[in-house]
Design a protein around this motif. Structure first.
Motif, PDB file in Angstrom:
ATOM      1  N   PHE A 282     -32.640 -62.117  44.548  1.00 30.92           N
ATOM      2  CA  PHE A 282     -33.350 -60.854  44.765  1.00 30.92           C
ATOM      3  C   PHE A 282     -34.426 -61.003  45.840  1.00 30.92           C
ATOM      4  O   PHE A 282     -34.584 -60.137  46.708  1.00 30.92           O
ATOM      5  N   GLN A 283     -35.163 -62.110  45.790  1.00 31.68           N
ATOM      6  CA  GLN A 283     -36.232 -62.312  46.771  1.00 31.68           C
ATOM      7  C   GLN A 283     -35.673 -62.526  48.175  1.00 31.68           C
ATOM      8  O   GLN A 283     -36.254 -62.029  49.159  1.00 31.68           O
ATOM      9  N   LEU A 284     -34.558 -63.230  48.290  1.00 30.93           N
ATOM     10  CA  LEU A 284     -33.953 -63.427  49.606  1.00 30.93           C
ATOM     11  C   LEU A 284     -33.499 -62.101  50.222  1.00 30.93           C
ATOM     12  O   LEU A 284     -33.745 -61.813  51.405  1.00 30.93           O
ATOM     13  N   LEU A 285     -32.794 -61.311  49.403  1.00 37.74           N
ATOM     14  CA  LEU A 285     -32.366 -60.005  49.902  1.00 37.74           C
ATOM     15  C   LEU A 285     -33.560 -59.123  50.277  1.00 37.74           C
ATOM     16  O   LEU A 285     -33.517 -58.373  51.267  1.00 37.74           O
ATOM     17  N   ASN A 286     -34.596 -59.236  49.516  1.00 42.26           N
ATOM     18  CA  ASN A 286     -35.793 -58.439  49.792  1.00 42.26           C
ATOM     19  C   ASN A 286     -36.451 -58.869  51.101  1.00 42.26           C
ATOM     20  O   ASN A 286     -36.901 -58.026  51.898  1.00 42.26           O
ATOM     21  N   PHE A 287     -36.475 -60.164  51.368  1.00 39.13           N
ATOM     22  CA  PHE A 287     -37.062 -60.655  52.622  1.00 39.13           C
ATOM     23  C   PHE A 287     -36.233 -60.218  53.840  1.00 39.13           C
ATOM     24  O   PHE A 287     -36.786 -59.748  54.838  1.00 39.13           O
ATOM     25  N   PHE A 288     -34.909 -60.365  53.726  1.00 39.45           N
ATOM     26  CA  PHE A 288     -34.056 -59.968  54.854  1.00 39.45           C
ATOM     27  C   PHE A 288     -34.175 -58.465  55.143  1.00 39.45           C
ATOM     28  O   PHE A 288     -34.311 -58.044  56.294  1.00 39.45           O
ATOM     29  N   SER A 289     -34.081 -57.660  54.124  1.00 38.54           N
ATOM     30  CA  SER A 289     -34.198 -56.203  54.328  1.00 38.54           C
ATOM     31  C   SER A 289     -35.583 -55.827  54.818  1.00 38.54           C
ATOM     32  O   SER A 289     -35.737 -54.920  55.650  1.00 38.54           O
ATOM     33  N   GLY A 290     -36.613 -56.554  54.352  1.00 41.62           N
ATOM     34  CA  GLY A 290     -37.968 -56.257  54.799  1.00 41.62           C
ATOM     35  C   GLY A 290     -38.166 -56.532  56.276  1.00 41.62           C
ATOM     36  O   GLY A 290     -38.790 -55.738  56.999  1.00 41.62           O
TER      37      GLY A 290
ATOM     38  N   ARG B 201     -44.342 -36.922  64.875  1.00 40.62           N
ATOM     39  CA  ARG B 201     -43.389 -38.044  64.849  1.00 40.62           C
ATOM     40  C   ARG B 201     -44.035 -39.288  64.248  1.00 40.62           C
ATOM     41  O   ARG B 201     -43.391 -40.027  63.492  1.00 40.62           O
ATOM     42  N   ILE B 202     -45.281 -39.531  64.572  1.00 41.99           N
ATOM     43  CA  ILE B 202     -45.981 -40.694  63.988  1.00 41.99           C
ATOM     44  C   ILE B 202     -46.141 -40.517  62.484  1.00 41.99           C
ATOM     45  O   ILE B 202     -45.922 -41.461  61.694  1.00 41.99           O
ATOM     46  N   ILE B 203     -46.503 -39.288  62.061  1.00 41.94           N
ATOM     47  CA  ILE B 203     -46.653 -39.035  60.619  1.00 41.94           C
ATOM     48  C   ILE B 203     -45.309 -39.195  59.904  1.00 41.94           C
ATOM     49  O   ILE B 203     -45.227 -39.771  58.806  1.00 41.94           O
ATOM     50  N   ARG B 204     -44.244 -38.722  60.523  1.00 44.07           N
ATOM     51  CA  ARG B 204     -42.931 -38.830  59.909  1.00 44.07           C
ATOM     52  C   ARG B 204     -42.484 -40.286  59.820  1.00 44.07           C
ATOM     53  O   ARG B 204     -41.908 -40.712  58.787  1.00 44.07           O
ATOM     54  N   THR B 205     -42.723 -41.082  60.844  1.00 42.99           N
ATOM     55  CA  THR B 205     -42.354 -42.509  60.795  1.00 42.99           C
ATOM     56  C   THR B 205     -43.157 -43.238  59.724  1.00 42.99           C
ATOM     57  O   THR B 205     -42.618 -44.100  59.005  1.00 42.99           O
ATOM     58  N   THR B 206     -44.415 -42.885  59.592  1.00 44.90           N
ATOM     59  CA  THR B 206     -45.226 -43.477  58.524  1.00 44.90           C
ATOM     60  C   THR B 206     -44.679 -43.090  57.156  1.00 44.90           C
ATOM     61  O   THR B 206     -44.678 -43.892  56.209  1.00 44.90           O
TER      62      THR B 206
ATOM     63  N   PHE C 167     -38.797 -53.386  58.634  1.00 48.39           N
ATOM     64  CA  PHE C 167     -40.137 -53.347  59.211  1.00 48.39           C
ATOM     65  C   PHE C 167     -40.085 -53.462  60.736  1.00 48.39           C
ATOM     66  O   PHE C 167     -40.827 -52.771  61.446  1.00 48.39           O
ATOM     67  N   SER C 168     -39.193 -54.309  61.243  1.00 50.78           N
ATOM     68  CA  SER C 168     -39.092 -54.432  62.698  1.00 50.78           C
ATOM     69  C   SER C 168     -38.567 -53.149  63.338  1.00 50.78           C
ATOM     70  O   SER C 168     -39.020 -52.722  64.406  1.00 50.78           O
ATOM     71  N   SER C 169     -37.592 -52.498  62.685  1.00 48.39           N
ATOM     72  CA  SER C 169     -37.069 -51.239  63.235  1.00 48.39           C
ATOM     73  C   SER C 169     -38.121 -50.138  63.220  1.00 48.39           C
ATOM     74  O   SER C 169     -38.248 -49.354  64.182  1.00 48.39           O
ATOM     75  N   LEU C 170     -38.921 -50.097  62.176  1.00 47.07           N
ATOM     76  CA  LEU C 170     -39.982 -49.084  62.116  1.00 47.07           C
ATOM     77  C   LEU C 170     -41.071 -49.353  63.146  1.00 47.07           C
ATOM     78  O   LEU C 170     -41.619 -48.426  63.747  1.00 47.07           O
TER      79      LEU C 170
END
Length: 690
Positions: free
Chosen positions: A410-418, A340-345, A422-425
């Motif tokens: 583009f940078q704003l959308l990239n920050f929000f999605s990041g 599971r850890i390998i898959r999440t990575t 990243f928090s969900s992962l």
């Protein structure tokens, strides 16, 4: 055997105007199934009524010689055999014939040649031919090992052929050798044939097939964005990409046509294995629709728009096989949290991969090197874009400021999605690691509570040390503090199967339970409790009331005795049993007779008396058997532990007098005792007189 048959059949003598030669009805019926009984009766009547004709000696000799030669020619084949029925019937005929033909004087008996007509000769010849063919047929079926319908048909319609016996013998090895060459090919093809139904949960070959489908799916997921954005697909290497795409499509097609329509499913608690039902169930599912959509041939548009990987984007729709492979792989792994850890990575790396491809597309749209924010075209394209994607999603900072409105959006959308991705992962990673270490955390919490409790009531340090030692050893040995609570969520049948695999071999060695009902032993297995003893712990003490039986699972225990109670009488190892008499003893006979101490760390299985009595209520036959065994064990125990009267000090200097043997007592009788009494009385009288 057949030679003797021909001699007996040919040397038949005429008696009183009638021929003694009679066909054997048993043989004719057994060897000629096609001849009717009426025909046999008419033949017998004609043979019985027929009288020997007066023929010349030359003619009789010729007939006799031709008959013998025909019979010998038909019976000298080494492959033919005469059945026991034929010899038995002819021997009976010979015996009856000899009784009737007893002459007055053997010396005056004149042997004459028998007269055999053409009909009898042909009839016997036909019988022998049919028996020879039947024998050859049975030998052929035995050597080949199988009864083919063609051979069976030939046995029913067997006729005399012109093929010689040698040709038939030479043809058999060729046919047999030819069949030996065919059988391995058939077996190989049968082994390569797919089964009619596949159990997706237990079939490991299906798991390997899912691995192949997952590899093809990952090829499309990871490389289609790269081929679409980066200039890696050129006219020079285009053929290699197309060949790899065709191989992946063949794997997809094989999964849809051959594997998925054979998967078993459950309907109303019943496992469906019928092939038609399996196909109908797969075609009516959403998975089939997604699989068909993933194989729609949009590559036909290559003819009009050129080879563009965007037309293969529908291959990503086969995500169901990818998640199914992950589920099955986790179910068979010992430590699934590692996967599971390998898959999440891998999920995190894939998102970074997509972000790198999107950044290169944005740079190409704005112009490579046109501003400070876009990619400047130096170094490895993919590596530089991937580095930018990592710094953006993880929000490290230090990136050049966007210049145009497109770059800012583009940078704003990239920050929000990041931030969101990243928090969900990170939360998913925390859950995976927390589930993997949940038992260990519970152990530490339990240990902290016990230590706090002992400190609150000022427990001595020696006792606290022993408690900590027990907790740590129990955790490291079985990764749980109480095994009995581990399987409570499972149904009784599952608990019983696990208990049988673990402890049945141990409890089956207990002499007390041999001969009891097997179901009773299964109930005992479910009630056994595992207990760990530290080195030097008393399992039971001498004189205390025994309420439990002990079975050593791991480790050793020592039985102490002697004058001071410190002498080691015996050492019991894994598989030994002690204290079983206390389970069935009554009236104060369940007191311990010795001290039992754990020698090192010992894991014991315990069964208390109350639990055994509850179980025996349902098994009266086993209860009677156990009570009988208990009486025998208690009687042996009473003989071994008889109370010895205390001795005074002078008695230790002289050993006790041995008991007079029984045989010597019988020989002496009572005379010796009476004479000795009279002698003592006489001495007393003499002393009184003096």
């Amino acid at each position: 055997m057949l030679k003797s048959l021909t001699v007996k059949c040919n040397k038949v003598k005429p008696m009183e105007g009638r021929t003694e030669k009679q066909p054997c009805p048993h043989l004719s019926s057994g060897s000629q199934p096609s001849i009717a009984q009426g025909e046999n009766q008419s033949e017998n009547e004609s043979l019985m009524s027929r009288t020997p004709a007066t023929v010349e000696k030359s003619h009789s000799k010729e007939d006799n010689s031709t008959g013998e030669n025909s019979l010998r020619g038909s019976t000298t084949n080494p492959d033919t055999e005469c059945p026991a029925e034929l010899t038995g019937t002819i021997s009976e005929m010979e015996q009856t014939r000899t009784r009737k033909e007893k002459p007055a004087s053997i010396k005056t008996k004149v042997f004459e040649t028998s007269i055999i007509n053409e009909y009898t000769d042909a009839h016997l010849h036909n019988l022998v031919e049919r028996m020879r063919e039947r024998t050859a047929f049975y030998k052929r079926t035995l050597t080949e090992g199988e009864n083919s319908p063609e051979l069976e048909a030939s046995s029913h319609t067997a006729t005399s052929t012109d093929i010689s016996p040698r040709q038939e013998i030479n043809s058999k090895p060729k046919e047999h050798h030819h069949k030996l060459q065919r059988v391995p090919v058939k077996e190989y093809l049968r082994s390569m044939r797919l089964p009619r139904s596949i159990d997706s949960y237990t079939d490991r070959i299906y798991l390997l097939w899912l691995l192949l489908v997952t590899i093809a799916y990952n090829w499309n997921c990871w490389l289609l964005p790269v081929r679409l954005v980066f200039p890696c697909q050129t006219p020079d290497n285009r053929n290699y990409w197309i060949i790899t795409d065709i191989i992946c499509d063949i794997i997809y097609l094989g999964d849809i046509l051959l594997i998925q329509p054979r998967l078993q499913f459950v309907r109303g608690g019943e496992i469906i294995v019928d092939s038609n039902e399996l196909k109908r169930h797969y075609r009516s599912s959403t998975k089939f629709q997604m699989d068909v959509a993933s194989l729609l041939p949009f590559e036909v548009l290559y003819i009009f728009f050129g080879v563009n990987p965007i037309f293969r984007t529908n291959r990503i729709l086969k995500y169901t096989s990818f998640f199914e492979f992950n589920h099955h792989l986790e179910s068979i792994m010992d430590r699934a949290y590692v996967y599971r850890i390998i898959r999440t990575t891998g999920y995190l790396l894939f998102l970074l991969h997509i972000n790198a491809c999107v950044y290169y597309w944005a740079s190409d749209y704005e112009g490579i090197g046109s501003t400070k924010w876009v990619y400047n075209g130096e170094g490895n394209k993919y590596l530089r874009c991937f580095y930018w994607a990592v710094r953006t999603l993880i929000t490290i900072g230090g990136l050049p400021e966007p210049q145009t409105s497109f770059e800012i959006v583009f940078q704003l959308l990239n920050f929000f999605s990041g931030v969101f991705v990243f928090s969900s992962l990170i939360g998913q990673m925390r859950d995976v690691i927390g589930a993997a270490t949940a038992n260990q955390n519970n152990f530490h919490v339990c240990m902290d509570h016990i230590i706090a409790y002992m400190n609150k009531y000022s427990i001595p340090q020696s006792t606290q040390h022993r408690v900590r030692t027990w907790l740590e050893y129990t955790w490291h040995s079985q990764r749980i503090l109480d095994e009995s609570n581990l399987l409570e969520t499972l149904p009784t049948a599952m608990q019983l199967s696990v208990a049988i695999d673990i402890n049945f071999n141990i409890i089956d060695k207990v002499e007390l339970f041999k001969g009891c009902d097997t179901q009773m032993i299964y109930d005992l297995l479910l009630r056994l409790k595992s207990t760990i003893y530290l080195p030097g712990d008393f399992v039971c003490k001498k004189g205390e009331i025994g309420k439990e039986m002990y079975i050593i699972k791991h480790g050793e225990v020592q039985v102490l005795g002697g004058p001071d109670g410190a002498q080691v009488l015996v050492t019991l190892k894994a598989g030994a049993v002690f204290g079983e008499i206390s389970l069935l003893a009554k009236g104060g006979g369940n007191r311990r007779t010795a001290d039992v101490v754990a020698h090192g760390f010992a894991n014991l299985l315990t069964l208390d008396k109350k639990t055994l009595q509850e179980i025996l209520l349902h098994y009266p036959t086993s209860k009677k058997l156990l009570m009988k065994k208990a009486k025998v064990l208690l009687s042996q125990k009473g003989k071994n532990t008889q109370a010895i009267p205390p001795r005074t000090r002078p008695a230790f200097l002289f050993p006790p007098k041995e008991e007079t043997p029984r045989m010597l007592k019988v020989l002496l009788g009572n005379t010796g005792k009476v004479d000795l009494g009279r002698l003592l009385k006489g001495k007393r009288k003499q002393t009184t007189q003096k």
